[in-house]
Design a protein around this motif. Structure first.
Motif: not given
Length: 272
Positions: A214-233
Protein backbone atom coordinates in the motif's frame (compact mmCIF):
# COMPACT_ATOMS: atom_id res chain seq x y z
CA UNK A 1 -40.83 71.93 96.80
CA UNK A 2 -39.70 69.60 99.53
CA UNK A 3 -39.62 65.92 99.05
CA UNK A 4 -42.14 63.90 100.99
CA UNK A 5 -41.20 61.15 103.35
CA UNK A 6 -39.91 57.95 101.79
CA UNK A 7 -42.40 55.28 100.88
CA UNK A 8 -42.30 52.55 103.47
CA UNK A 9 -41.56 49.04 102.16
CA UNK A 10 -44.52 46.70 101.61
CA UNK A 11 -45.41 44.80 104.66
CA UNK A 12 -48.77 43.16 104.06
CA UNK A 13 -49.40 40.25 101.66
CA UNK A 14 -51.44 42.48 99.39
CA UNK A 15 -48.68 45.06 99.12
CA UNK A 16 -46.06 42.38 98.38
CA UNK A 17 -48.20 40.93 95.56
CA UNK A 18 -48.74 44.42 94.11
CA UNK A 19 -44.95 45.01 94.09
CA UNK A 20 -44.37 41.71 92.27
CA UNK A 21 -46.99 42.57 89.62
CA UNK A 22 -45.23 45.87 88.91
CA UNK A 23 -42.02 44.00 87.96
CA UNK A 24 -43.81 42.08 85.17
CA UNK A 25 -44.46 45.25 83.17
CA UNK A 26 -42.59 45.12 79.77
CA UNK A 27 -39.45 47.16 79.30
CA UNK A 28 -40.14 50.81 78.55
CA UNK A 29 -39.59 52.13 75.07
CA UNK A 30 -36.51 54.16 74.31
CA UNK A 31 -36.76 56.94 71.80
CA UNK A 32 -40.16 55.67 70.68
CA UNK A 33 -38.78 52.23 69.68
CA UNK A 34 -39.90 49.32 71.72
CA UNK A 35 -37.45 46.68 72.89
CA UNK A 36 -39.45 43.48 72.53
CA UNK A 37 -38.56 40.37 74.45
CA UNK A 38 -36.53 37.87 72.45
CA UNK A 39 -38.62 35.31 70.60
CA UNK A 40 -38.57 31.80 71.88
CA UNK A 41 -36.13 29.57 70.07
CA UNK A 42 -37.81 26.76 68.16
CA UNK A 43 -36.58 23.31 68.97
CA UNK A 44 -37.49 22.03 65.46
CA UNK A 45 -34.42 21.12 63.30
CA UNK A 46 -34.67 22.77 59.82
CA UNK A 47 -35.09 20.29 56.95
CA UNK A 48 -32.27 20.23 54.37
CA UNK A 49 -33.28 20.23 50.69
CA UNK A 50 -33.28 16.76 49.10
CA UNK A 51 -29.95 15.77 47.57
CA UNK A 52 -29.86 14.61 43.93
CA UNK A 53 -29.11 10.92 43.43
CA UNK A 54 -25.42 10.05 43.11
CA UNK A 55 -24.49 9.49 39.48
CA UNK A 56 -22.17 6.55 38.97
CA UNK A 57 -19.19 7.35 36.77
CA UNK A 58 -19.01 5.64 33.39
CA UNK A 59 -16.39 2.85 33.62
CA UNK A 60 -15.69 3.07 29.90
CA UNK A 61 -14.81 6.76 30.05
CA UNK A 62 -12.80 6.30 33.24
CA UNK A 63 -10.54 3.65 31.72
CA UNK A 64 -9.86 5.47 28.42
CA UNK A 65 -6.80 7.44 29.69
CA UNK A 66 -5.17 4.23 30.91
CA UNK A 67 -5.85 2.47 27.60
CA UNK A 68 -4.39 5.47 25.76
CA UNK A 69 -1.29 5.32 27.96
CA UNK A 70 -0.74 1.64 27.16
CA UNK A 71 -1.24 2.33 23.44
CA UNK A 72 1.29 5.18 23.46
CA UNK A 73 3.81 2.80 25.04
CA UNK A 74 2.83 -0.07 22.67
CA UNK A 75 2.00 -2.29 25.63
CA UNK A 76 -0.64 -4.18 23.70
CA UNK A 77 -1.08 -7.16 26.00
CA UNK A 78 -1.66 -4.91 29.01
CA UNK A 79 -4.12 -2.84 26.98
CA UNK A 80 -6.01 -6.03 26.08
CA UNK A 81 -6.12 -7.17 29.72
CA UNK A 82 -7.49 -3.85 30.98
CA UNK A 83 -10.04 -3.58 28.19
CA UNK A 84 -11.29 -7.14 28.66
CA UNK A 85 -11.61 -6.72 32.44
CA UNK A 86 -13.60 -3.51 31.92
CA UNK A 87 -15.85 -5.33 29.47
CA UNK A 88 -16.50 -8.13 31.96
CA UNK A 89 -17.23 -5.87 34.94
CA UNK A 90 -19.23 -3.09 33.27
CA UNK A 91 -22.96 -3.35 33.99
CA UNK A 92 -24.41 -1.57 30.93
CA UNK A 93 -23.21 -3.07 27.67
CA UNK A 94 -25.65 -1.07 25.52
CA UNK A 95 -24.22 2.42 25.95
CA UNK A 96 -22.17 3.96 23.15
CA UNK A 97 -19.33 4.91 25.49
CA UNK A 98 -18.46 1.21 25.29
CA UNK A 99 -16.72 2.15 22.04
CA UNK A 100 -13.94 3.69 24.18
CA UNK A 101 -13.00 0.13 25.14
CA UNK A 102 -14.23 -2.00 22.23
CA UNK A 103 -12.45 -0.14 19.41
CA UNK A 104 -8.95 -0.15 20.96
CA UNK A 105 -9.49 -3.75 22.09
CA UNK A 106 -10.19 -4.94 18.53
CA UNK A 107 -7.31 -2.90 17.10
CA UNK A 108 -4.96 -4.35 19.72
CA UNK A 109 -5.96 -7.89 18.71
CA UNK A 110 -5.31 -6.99 15.05
CA UNK A 111 -1.90 -5.54 15.96
CA UNK A 112 -1.07 -8.76 17.82
CA UNK A 113 -2.23 -10.77 14.79
CA UNK A 114 -4.97 -12.48 16.80
CA UNK A 115 -7.69 -12.27 14.18
CA UNK A 116 -10.08 -14.95 15.57
CA UNK A 117 -10.44 -13.10 18.89
CA UNK A 118 -10.86 -9.74 17.15
CA UNK A 119 -13.74 -11.22 15.16
CA UNK A 120 -15.23 -12.73 18.31
CA UNK A 121 -15.26 -9.33 20.03
CA UNK A 122 -17.18 -7.91 17.06
CA UNK A 123 -19.64 -10.79 17.02
CA UNK A 124 -20.54 -10.52 20.70
CA UNK A 125 -21.57 -6.87 20.41
CA UNK A 126 -25.29 -6.05 20.66
CA UNK A 127 -26.97 -4.92 17.45
CA UNK A 128 -27.39 -1.36 18.77
CA UNK A 129 -23.60 -0.98 18.85
CA UNK A 130 -22.74 -3.17 15.89
CA UNK A 131 -24.58 -0.82 13.53
CA UNK A 132 -22.56 2.17 14.73
CA UNK A 133 -20.59 3.60 11.75
CA UNK A 134 -17.31 3.38 13.65
CA UNK A 135 -17.82 -0.31 14.41
CA UNK A 136 -18.95 -0.97 10.83
CA UNK A 137 -15.73 0.57 9.50
CA UNK A 138 -13.67 -1.44 11.96
CA UNK A 139 -15.55 -4.59 10.97
CA UNK A 140 -14.77 -3.92 7.31
CA UNK A 141 -11.08 -3.58 8.13
CA UNK A 142 -11.16 -6.84 10.08
CA UNK A 143 -12.92 -8.62 7.21
CA UNK A 144 -10.37 -7.37 4.68
CA UNK A 145 -7.52 -8.53 6.91
CA UNK A 146 -9.17 -11.91 7.34
CA UNK A 147 -9.56 -12.33 3.58
CA UNK A 148 -5.98 -11.31 2.84
CA UNK A 149 -7.27 -8.50 0.63
CA UNK A 150 -4.21 -6.29 0.86
CA UNK A 151 -5.48 -3.30 -1.10
CA UNK A 152 -8.71 -3.26 0.89
CA UNK A 153 -6.80 -3.42 4.18
CA UNK A 154 -5.12 -0.12 3.37
CA UNK A 155 -8.21 1.59 1.94
CA UNK A 156 -10.36 0.59 4.91
CA UNK A 157 -7.70 1.61 7.39
CA UNK A 158 -7.64 5.02 5.71
CA UNK A 159 -11.45 5.18 5.80
CA UNK A 160 -11.36 4.53 9.55
CA UNK A 161 -8.87 7.29 10.26
CA UNK A 162 -10.62 9.70 7.91
CA UNK A 163 -13.88 9.12 9.74
CA UNK A 164 -12.53 10.16 13.14
CA UNK A 165 -10.99 13.36 11.72
CA UNK A 166 -14.38 14.70 10.60
CA UNK A 167 -15.89 17.61 12.61
CA UNK A 168 -18.97 15.57 13.53
CA UNK A 169 -16.81 13.03 15.35
CA UNK A 170 -16.86 14.68 18.78
CA UNK A 171 -14.55 12.40 20.76
CA UNK A 172 -11.04 13.84 20.24
CA UNK A 173 -9.40 11.52 22.78
CA UNK A 174 -10.78 8.44 21.05
CA UNK A 175 -9.89 9.85 17.62
CA UNK A 176 -6.27 10.36 18.67
CA UNK A 177 -6.13 6.84 20.08
CA UNK A 178 -7.60 5.32 16.90
CA UNK A 179 -5.12 7.17 14.67
CA UNK A 180 -2.21 5.95 16.78
CA UNK A 181 -3.40 2.34 16.84
CA UNK A 182 -4.25 2.18 13.12
CA UNK A 183 -0.74 3.44 12.38
CA UNK A 184 0.69 0.72 14.62
CA UNK A 185 -1.52 -1.89 12.96
CA UNK A 186 -0.34 -0.91 9.48
CA UNK A 187 3.28 -0.97 10.63
CA UNK A 188 2.91 -4.48 12.07
CA UNK A 189 0.89 -5.61 9.04
CA UNK A 190 3.57 -4.42 6.62
CA UNK A 191 6.30 -5.95 8.76
CA UNK A 192 4.59 -9.35 8.64
CA UNK A 193 4.03 -8.92 4.91
CA UNK A 194 7.76 -8.40 4.34
CA UNK A 195 8.48 -11.66 6.13
CA UNK A 196 5.69 -13.51 4.34
CA UNK A 197 6.80 -12.35 0.91
CA UNK A 198 10.37 -13.30 1.73
CA UNK A 199 9.16 -16.89 2.14
CA UNK A 200 7.03 -16.86 -1.00
CA UNK A 201 9.19 -14.96 -3.50
CA UNK A 202 12.76 -14.97 -4.69
CA UNK A 203 11.93 -11.84 -6.68
CA UNK A 204 8.88 -9.62 -7.07
CA UNK A 205 7.98 -6.79 -9.41
CA UNK A 206 7.83 -3.30 -7.96
CA UNK A 207 4.18 -2.83 -8.98
CA UNK A 208 3.11 -6.00 -7.17
CA UNK A 209 5.12 -5.02 -4.09
CA UNK A 210 3.40 -1.62 -4.07
CA UNK A 211 0.04 -3.42 -3.97
CA UNK A 212 1.08 -5.65 -1.08
CA UNK A 213 2.40 -2.76 0.99
CA UNK A 214 0.00 0.00 0.00
CA UNK A 215 2.92 2.33 -0.66
CA UNK A 216 4.38 4.13 -3.64
CA UNK A 217 7.91 3.37 -4.76
CA UNK A 218 9.28 6.48 -3.05
CA UNK A 219 8.17 5.19 0.38
CA UNK A 220 8.51 1.47 -0.30
CA UNK A 221 12.08 1.21 -1.57
CA UNK A 222 13.78 2.71 1.52
CA UNK A 223 11.73 0.41 3.78
CA UNK A 224 12.55 -2.61 1.60
CA UNK A 225 16.24 -1.73 1.80
CA UNK A 226 16.03 -1.69 5.61
CA UNK A 227 14.63 -5.22 5.41
CA UNK A 228 17.61 -6.27 3.31
CA UNK A 229 15.81 -6.38 -0.02
CA UNK A 230 17.67 -5.33 -3.15
CA UNK A 231 16.20 -3.47 -6.12
CA UNK A 232 17.17 -3.64 -9.78
CA UNK A 233 16.32 -0.26 -11.35
CA UNK A 234 16.62 -1.59 -14.91
CA UNK A 235 14.05 -4.37 -14.48
CA UNK A 236 12.10 -2.78 -11.61
CA UNK A 237 12.33 -6.00 -9.66
CA UNK A 238 12.86 -6.45 -5.93
CA UNK A 239 14.70 -9.42 -4.48
CA UNK A 240 13.74 -10.33 -0.89
CA UNK A 241 16.14 -12.08 1.43
CA UNK A 242 15.05 -15.59 2.46
CA UNK A 243 13.60 -16.08 5.94
CA UNK A 244 13.16 -19.19 8.02
CA UNK A 245 10.45 -17.75 10.28
CA UNK A 246 7.28 -19.84 10.61
CA UNK A 247 4.36 -18.74 8.45
CA UNK A 248 1.93 -19.07 11.38
CA UNK A 249 3.51 -16.10 13.11
CA UNK A 250 3.28 -13.88 10.03
CA UNK A 251 -0.38 -13.97 8.97
CA UNK A 252 -3.72 -14.28 10.76
CA UNK A 253 -4.37 -17.79 12.01
CA UNK A 254 -7.75 -18.19 10.29
CA UNK A 255 -6.47 -17.21 6.85
CA UNK A 256 -2.78 -18.09 6.86
CA UNK A 257 -3.09 -21.13 4.60
CA UNK A 258 -5.27 -19.39 2.03
CA UNK A 259 -3.08 -16.30 2.14
CA UNK A 260 0.09 -18.27 1.69
CA UNK A 261 -1.39 -20.37 -1.14
CA UNK A 262 -2.49 -17.17 -2.91
CA UNK A 263 1.03 -15.81 -2.82
CA UNK A 264 2.59 -19.12 -3.87
CA UNK A 265 0.24 -19.32 -6.85
CA UNK A 266 1.29 -15.83 -7.88
CA UNK A 267 4.95 -16.84 -7.92
CA UNK A 268 4.57 -19.06 -10.99
CA UNK A 269 3.12 -16.16 -12.95
CA UNK A 270 5.16 -13.21 -11.69
CA UNK A 271 8.54 -14.57 -10.65
CA UNK A 272 11.33 -13.46 -12.92
Amino acid sequence: MANGPPTPPPTTDVEIQDEAGMSDVPTATVGGISNPAPAATSSTVPQLPPQPPIQLQDPYQLILPRIAEFAAQKRWLELIDVAEITEINASNDQQLSRLFVIVPLILAYLIKNDLPIAKLVLERLPTSIRINPLIKNLGSLTAAYSAGAYEQVYSRANALTNMVTQPEFQQPELAQLINLMVESFLFSFRDRTFLLLSRAYTSITLSLAEMYFGLGSGELLPIAARHGWTYDTSTKVLQPIPTSESTSSLVPASSSLANFNFIVQSVSQLEI
